[in-house]
Design an enzyme around this catalytic site. Structure first.
Site, mmCIF file in Angstrom:
data_model
loop_
_atom_site.group_PDB
_atom_site.id
_atom_site.type_symbol
_atom_site.label_atom_id
_atom_site.label_comp_id
_atom_site.label_asym_id
_atom_site.label_seq_id
_atom_site.Cartn_x
_atom_site.Cartn_y
_atom_site.Cartn_z
ATOM 1 N N ILE A 83 -18.185 -34.888 -48.760
ATOM 2 C CA ILE A 83 -17.374 -35.731 -49.629
ATOM 3 C C ILE A 83 -16.499 -36.639 -48.765
ATOM 4 O O ILE A 83 -15.851 -36.174 -47.828
ATOM 5 C CB ILE A 83 -16.523 -34.870 -50.581
ATOM 6 C CG1 ILE A 83 -17.449 -34.026 -51.485
ATOM 7 C CG2 ILE A 83 -15.595 -35.750 -51.424
ATOM 8 C CD1 ILE A 83 -16.742 -33.024 -52.358
ATOM 9 N N THR A 87 -11.129 -40.717 -43.253
ATOM 10 C CA THR A 87 -11.492 -41.068 -41.875
ATOM 11 C C THR A 87 -12.982 -41.396 -41.800
ATOM 12 O O THR A 87 -13.732 -41.099 -42.729
ATOM 13 C CB THR A 87 -11.193 -39.890 -40.919
ATOM 14 O OG1 THR A 87 -12.089 -38.815 -41.226
ATOM 15 C CG2 THR A 87 -9.743 -39.420 -41.057
ATOM 16 N N HIS A 89 -15.149 -39.846 -40.358
ATOM 17 C CA HIS A 89 -15.892 -38.597 -40.202
ATOM 18 C C HIS A 89 -17.048 -38.502 -41.197
ATOM 19 O O HIS A 89 -18.133 -38.020 -40.870
ATOM 20 C CB HIS A 89 -14.916 -37.421 -40.379
ATOM 21 C CG HIS A 89 -15.525 -36.084 -40.194
ATOM 22 N ND1 HIS A 89 -15.822 -35.253 -41.251
ATOM 23 C CD2 HIS A 89 -15.887 -35.417 -39.077
ATOM 24 C CE1 HIS A 89 -16.349 -34.136 -40.795
ATOM 25 N NE2 HIS A 89 -16.398 -34.209 -39.479
#
Length: 160
Positions: A83, A87, A89
């Site tokens: 999800i 950031t 990431h």
């Protein structure tokens, strides 16, 4: 749960004798457990009695475990959820997991169905998890895709 727009109806499959491996992450356990339940149901309905199920912590661990499962299974289902956060990431994990799953499938010549949800928020993941209130069941769809591809490869290889 009615099929979402564009989702094909899955034909009944006779996949008895197909060795199926399933790797599922445990982050967002309610979602991943539902994805796994959907995959197991399709496997059972298709004649696959005892799929090998391996749980991993997160999505990033899925490709290496899928690689090991692909060594001695006819098909693999990869299940998880990533999800979006605040950031970059999200992009790194999604790209790594998708590329890893694809590489495993091609390198092992074994179908690895990608049932890893990549969503902007938790509600989108819940909508795809196969829960009673969900619009879709991506776990079932991934298992159906993996088994269908395994049967297709079996047929193609029998012609050789």
């Amino acid at each position: 749960m009615s099929p979402a727009a564009g989702v094909p109806e899955m034909p009944a499959l006779d996949a008895s004798g197909v060795r199926l491996g399933i790797v599922a992450s445990t982050w967002h356990s309610r979602i991943c457990d539902a994805l796994l339940a959907g995959a197991r149901k399709v496997a059972a309905d298709s004649g696959v009695d005892n799929p090998t199920v391996v749980r991993v912590l997160g999505a990033i661990e899925i490709p290496v475990v899928a690689q090991e499962l692909a060594r001695n299974h006819d098909a693999v289902v990869a299940l998880g959820v990533v999800i979006r956060g605040q950031t970059p990431h999200f992009e790194y994990v999604c790209d790594a997991v998708t590329q890893g799953i694809t590489r495993v499938s091609l390198d092992a010549s074994t179908p690895v169905a990608n049932g890893v949800l990549t969503t902007d928020n938790e509600q989108q993941a819940l909508d795809r998890a196969g829960l009673p209130e969900s619009a879709e069941d991506k776990g079932s769809q991934a298992a159906g895709a993996a088994l269908s591809a395994a049967l297709t490869l079996r047929e193609l290889r029998a012609r050789s």
